[in-house]
Scaffold this motif. Structure first.
Motif, short mmCIF file in Angstrom:
data_model
loop_
_atom_site.label_atom_id
_atom_site.label_comp_id
_atom_site.label_asym_id
_atom_site.label_seq_id
_atom_site.Cartn_x
_atom_site.Cartn_y
_atom_site.Cartn_z
N ALA A 338 0.99 -1.15 -0.05
CA ALA A 338 0.08 0.05 0.04
C ALA A 338 1.01 1.39 -0.10
N THR A 339 0.36 2.36 -0.70
CA THR A 339 1.13 3.75 -0.47
C THR A 339 0.16 4.57 -0.12
N PHE A 340 0.69 5.82 0.38
CA PHE A 340 0.00 6.93 0.94
C PHE A 340 0.61 8.42 0.36
N ASN A 341 -0.39 8.92 0.02
CA ASN A 341 0.38 10.49 -0.56
C ASN A 341 -0.21 11.47 0.58
N PRO A 342 0.74 12.02 1.26
CA PRO A 342 0.38 13.02 2.46
C PRO A 342 -0.23 14.17 1.91
N ALA A 343 -0.06 14.40 0.35
CA ALA A 343 -0.61 15.77 0.14
C ALA A 343 -2.08 15.70 -0.30
N GLY A 344 -2.53 14.46 -0.15
CA GLY A 344 -3.74 14.34 -0.12
C GLY A 344 -4.31 14.20 -1.73
N GLU A 345 -5.88 13.84 -1.89
CA GLU A 345 -6.26 13.40 -3.53
C GLU A 345 -7.21 14.78 -3.82
N LYS A 346 -6.93 15.34 -5.04
CA LYS A 346 -7.79 16.20 -5.39
C LYS A 346 -9.25 15.78 -5.50
N VAL A 347 -9.97 16.69 -5.00
CA VAL A 347 -11.52 16.57 -4.93
C VAL A 347 -12.21 16.29 -6.56
N SER A 348 -11.51 17.00 -7.41
CA SER A 348 -12.01 17.02 -9.01
C SER A 348 -11.93 15.45 -9.56
N THR A 349 -11.31 14.54 -8.74
CA THR A 349 -10.85 13.39 -9.32
C THR A 349 -11.92 12.26 -8.80
N GLN A 350 -12.75 12.74 -7.75
CA GLN A 350 -13.86 12.03 -6.98
C GLN A 350 -15.10 11.69 -7.51
N ALA A 351 -15.82 10.72 -7.11
CA ALA A 351 -17.06 10.35 -8.06
C ALA A 351 -18.19 11.42 -7.80
N LEU A 352 -18.06 11.83 -6.55
CA LEU A 352 -19.27 13.10 -6.20
C LEU A 352 -18.87 14.38 -7.15
#
Length: 978
Positions: A338-352
């Motif tokens: 498993a990997t983890f990006n501390p910078a987070g994930e952009k909301v623009s890539t999310q399903a909602l």
């Protein structure tokens, strides 16, 4: 704007105050995190480790988490508890949290965006021509939002050095640097300030400036520690001066004290030193690597870190280039890591975000295709099927509803919801599923426009997901929940703030567009799994204490970070105004790389540096210039090491499949064993296996919802016109103008009946194409009447229930487009209408054997002698028409041919197969019997080696022999090919 400032290179402008800032140098023989813990606990002897009187400022949020964790571990070595310090980022000291006595609310980020957006949409652009020399293509909300982002960015950059647009304009004007442009920017800023003042809000830029000179910290804080912050802004430094008047302020620097002169009093690397400072890279040829592209870099990293257990505890990966994140995540996932990006994930890539984007585009365009896209989002179609269901109005099955809507789209090609609604009301067919779906979306769209977005949008989402079951341990559900919380926060700001009466977002589509713009600037931060390997950004790496550090993407533009040209603040303007610029970034990153190398120079520690030669899109990349920061005598060696022949891209492994598709065995209930259309013979002769997929299993190529008529539907449209002509009294006319007029009127009637009155552009174009082709054909029709040819029948079935045409036990079906009779000799001809390219009827049914075709391996019934050559059947349509007429008892001479309605006038013609004689008809009958016997015997394997066109290319991957397991299709008698 070009970089036109020819001025001396300024360091960051000094901050004047009498307060003393204490600097502490930790050295850099060991990682910063280890040394920072030792520094913070240097006065602790026993008992509880109490650091609660300390405010510790660290750069990235990840550093704060690691520092608190390391302090707790350090205290546990003595079985002691810890009262941790307050750990913050630099922005905290410049926020409203340090100004507790405010009498007004501070404008939120959404309200700042609203102020600038409203300003940009209401001002007279002619009064701001130095800022907007050219009018936007469309002065829309989208333009205003993105332009507002640029201007807010200018404000934030200026605020970093205690400037506003107005004060910056004064300084720029004093030097004669674009005074008109900056005066206009200053006026724009004043308009937005007025926007805030009339709505009882405070400008966040004012808050930052006040916090720098008036801010207070909690009473328990007596020490401020600036820990490993290599580039604090000038405004932050002013804030530190302010607090240094009454608190102890310590700047902790991860470097040896021998380099004290290379840092200013706030711990900022001095550009004069670090621009020229050589960076020693030990074991250059072993520790610096290159790779051709992101995927190769990712694979090289996995090889460097190995497969040891507890990988995350001994290895760290730095990723300055964000393009490497996805391939790294994928290659490690393939290894189960498993990997983890501390910078987070952009909301623009999310399903909602995708759901809201689709809803917005639908609200703007009223597009029927976008409505289909909305229904395909998980969860949506289920709610539509259940909407207002009751005893007399049952729910629909989701799959049936989507199938019905797709079928409607293919039949009628509506371009809008209104067009679909009109077609439903006017056509003969009933579409209950579509009626339910249209009623659902139209009800919601009316409510969206009528009601307040902060009330209606949550209700809509609750309607969609009320019955959904969310698992907090599932990463997808966790991300959805986080995105939903951010959405509700923005909606709350809509309801509670000054966005209620925002003129620029008065309609629902504009409000949703504004909301999406705000939402997509956010990030979500999923929970980190215990054994996850962090994929860290450049500024997080100084806090990494793993013994093995791998830094990938060490390319120019990422390290050192490049501050790309800004429309309002190019690099020269940044220098003049005292902002951070490219040379301060170079100095910062040269220092960070030096510290990373220094703290891993001891035995037991290792660092690997990687750079790419090309981006994922193939653009060339340069190695980081920091890799060439060395004494002149070493430069040639480094250049030679880094600019060797470009490494070859990794060779793809031999093509292979991990699994095969296994078609089900033939079933006696399949229609192909009782009825076969004349077009089915062509499919079998082309490829028995693909015939089985299409005719036996009912598989079809799905290219998505059509937006125009495909070749078959276009042909059907033309067929309907000539069919109605053949049934009308005008069929005996020999005046081509009269026939052409009938064709045109009939075409218009059919198109309107099927596709509505408000036709989409593709249908308009295709209607005109059909109109032109039919006009050309009208001349041929008139000429044929003059020659004595009369239309005897059209759309004539090959058989009937009373007289079925059965060959070797299978019912042969089909429809003859037209049968004509010559009045002079009572001879007949069979016409089949085509709308493709001009074809020779014989060439469409028979062709020469190809080089790869061995006659000994072909069934004898498929071949026909042609002089010294051998030909093979590829279609039987026209011969079967004539054979069917014979079976009906027809004794008259019959000829067959094509009526071709091609694209050009030269391709509109009547092509007859004059030599389709008894010998060929006998051969065609043998071939038809052979095909029927092969189908009856279940001979569907092997597949054809070559296909001129393959609808099943996607699933067969060009090689059905390897993609398919034919265990259910192989028969002992499968020894010859059709």
């Amino acid at each position: 704007m070009s970089d036109q400032f020819d001025l001396p290179l300024f360091e960051n402008k000094p901050v004047t105050s009498n307060a003393e800032i204490v600097r502490t140098f930790l050295g850099w023989e060991r990682p910063l995190l280890t040394l920072a813990v030792e520094s913070l606990t240097r006065e602790w002897t026993n008992g509880t480790l109490d650091l609660s009187n300390n405010l510790v400022v660290v750069p990235p949020r990840q550093a704060g988490r690691r520092l608190r964790s390391s302090l707790a571990l350090h205290a546990s070595t003595r079985d002691a508890a810890v009262l941790p310090p307050t750990v913050v980022t630099p922005d905290f000291l410049l926020s409203a949290s340090c100004l507790p006595a405010l009498d007004k609310a501070v404008a939120t980020r959404a309200e700042v965006a609203a102020a600038w957006t409203e300003t940009l949409l209401t001002i007279n652009l002619d009064e701001f021509r130095h800022v907007f020399p050219i009018d936007p293509v469309e002065r829309s909300l989208g333009w205003a939002l993105y332009t507002a982002d640029d201007l807010i960015g200018v404000q934030n950059l200026l605020g970093d050095t205690a400037l506003t647009m107005q004060t910056a304009a004064t300084e720029m004007a004093a030097e004669g640097l674009e005074p008109q442009r900056w005066e206009e920017l200053s006026r724009l800023e004043r308009i937005t300030r007025h926007f805030f003042s009339t709505r009882n809000r405070m400008d966040p830029q004012d808050i930052r400036l006040r916090a720098a000179t008036e801010g207070v910290l909690p009473p328990r804080i007596d020490t401020v520690v600036i820990l490993g912050v290599p580039d604090p802004s000038p405004l932050f430094c002013r804030t530190l001066r302010h607090h240094g008047g009454r608190l102890r302020c310590e700047v902790v620097i991860h470097a040896p004290e021998s380099l004290a002169e290379s840092f200013d009093e706030f711990g900022r690397p001095r550009t004069a030193y670090w621009l020229e400072h050589p960076i020693e890279i030990p074991n250059l040829h072993q520790n610096v690597h290159q790779a051709i592209d992101p995927q190769t870099q990712a694979e090289r990293i996995t090889a460097l870190v190995g497969t040891r257990d507890n990988l995350s505890s001994v290895t760290a990966i730095g990723v300055p280039d964000p393009e490497l994140l996805l391939p790294l995540k994928e290659v490690f996932a393939a290894r189960g890591q498993a990997t983890f990006n501390p910078a987070g994930e952009k909301v623009s890539t999310q399903a909602l975000a995708n759901l809201l984007h689709t809803l917005h585009r639908l609200a703007v365009s009223d597009s029927f295709l976008l409505f289909l896209d909305l229904l395909r989002i998980p969860g949506v179609v289920r709610q539509v099927c259940d909407w207002q269901a009751r005893e007399d109005r049952p729910a629909f099955d989701p799959a049936d509803m989507l199938t019905a809507l797709d079928d409607f789209q293919r039949r009628h090609l509506p371009d809008s919801l209104d067009a679909a609604d009109h077609i439903i009301r006017s056509c003969d067919h009933s579409y209950p599923a579509l009626s339910r779906a249209l009623s659902w979306i139209q009800t919601w769209l009316r409510r969206f426009e009528r009601e307040r977005i902060w009330e209606i949008l949550p209700e809509f989402l609750d309607h969609l997901y009320a019955e959904a079951k969310f698992d907090p341990t599932d990463s997808f559900d966790e991300a959805f929940a986080s995105t939903t919380r951010l959405l509700h926060d923005i909606l709350d700001s809509f309801e509670a703030g000054l966005l209620k009466d925002l003129e620029c977002a008065a309609s629902f589509p504009n409000r949703l567009r504004f909301l999406l713009h705000l939402l997509e600037q956010e990030s979500i931060y999923p929970e980190r799994k215990p054994d996850a390997l962090d994929l860290q950004g450049w500024l997080e790496l100084p806090w990494e204490d793993a013994s093995h550090l791998v830094v990938a993407g060490l390319n120019d533009g990422f390290v050192p970070e490049s501050l790309k040209g800004h429309a309002f603040l190019p690099d020269g303007a940044r220098r003049f105004l005292g902002l951070r610029h490219n040379e301060t970034r170079h100095a910062r990153d040269a220092y960070i790389l030096s510290s990373l190398l220094a703290c891993r120079s001891n035995p037991g520690r290792k660092i690997d540096l990687l750079f790419g030669r090309r981006s994922g899109s193939g653009d060339p990349l340069r190695p980081s210039r920091l890799l060439f920061a060395c004494p002149p005598e070493q430069l040639a060696d480094r250049v030679q090491a880094f600019f060797q022949k470009e490494p070859r891209p990794r060779e793809a492994p031999p093509w292979s499949l991990t699994w095969q598709l296994t078609p089900p065995p033939p079933d006696d209930s399949m229609r192909i064993f009782t009825r076969l259309p004349v077009t089915g013979f062509r499919d079998y002769l082309s490829c028995p296996f693909r015939f089985y997929l299409r005719r036996g299993l009912g598989m079809e190529l799905d290219e998505g919802p059509p937006v125009e008529l495909d070749a078959r539907d276009f042909g059907t449209l033309c067929h309907q016109v000539v069919e109605e002509f053949a049934a009308h009294v005008i069929r005996d006319s020999d005046h081509h103008e009269e026939i052409a007029e009938f064709f045109q009127d009939t075409l218009d009637t059919i198109v309107t009946r099927k596709y509505g009155e408000d036709l989409p552009v593709p249908i308009l174009v295709q209607r005109e194409s059909a109109r032109q082709r039919l006009k050309w054909w009208a001349s041929i029709e008139a000429d044929q009447r003059k020659q004595g040819w009369q239309i005897l029948d059209s759309e004539s079935d090959l058989d009937s229930e009373d007289a079925p045409w059965i060959v070797n036990g299978i019912h042969i079906t089909g429809t003859i487009d037209r049968i004509e009779r010559q009045s002079s000799d009572e001879s007949l001809r069979v016409i089949d209408f085509k709308t493709g390219k001009l074809k020779d009827p014989r060439g469409a049914h028979l062709r020469n054997l190809r080089n790869h075709e061995n006659p000994s391996q072909l069934a004898p019934w498929i071949m026909v002698p042609e002089g010294k050559r051998m030909q093979r059947w590829i279609d039987l349509q026209l011969p079967l028409y004539l054979l069917a007429l014979r079976a009906r008892g027809c004794q008259e001479p019959v000829v067959a041919g094509y009526a071709i309605l091609g694209r050009a006038k030269s391709e509109v013609a009547l092509e007859l197969w004059e030599d389709l004689d008894g010998t060929l008809l006998t051969a065609a009958m043998k071939c038809a019997e052979g095909v029927i016997d092969a189908i009856t015997a279940r001979r569907f394997w092997p597949p054809a080696e070559r296909m001129d066109w393959d609808d099943f290319e996607t699933i067969l991957l060009g090689d059905p022999g390897r993609a398919i397991d034919p265990v259910n299709l192989i028969q002992p008698q499968n020894t010859t090919l059709p």
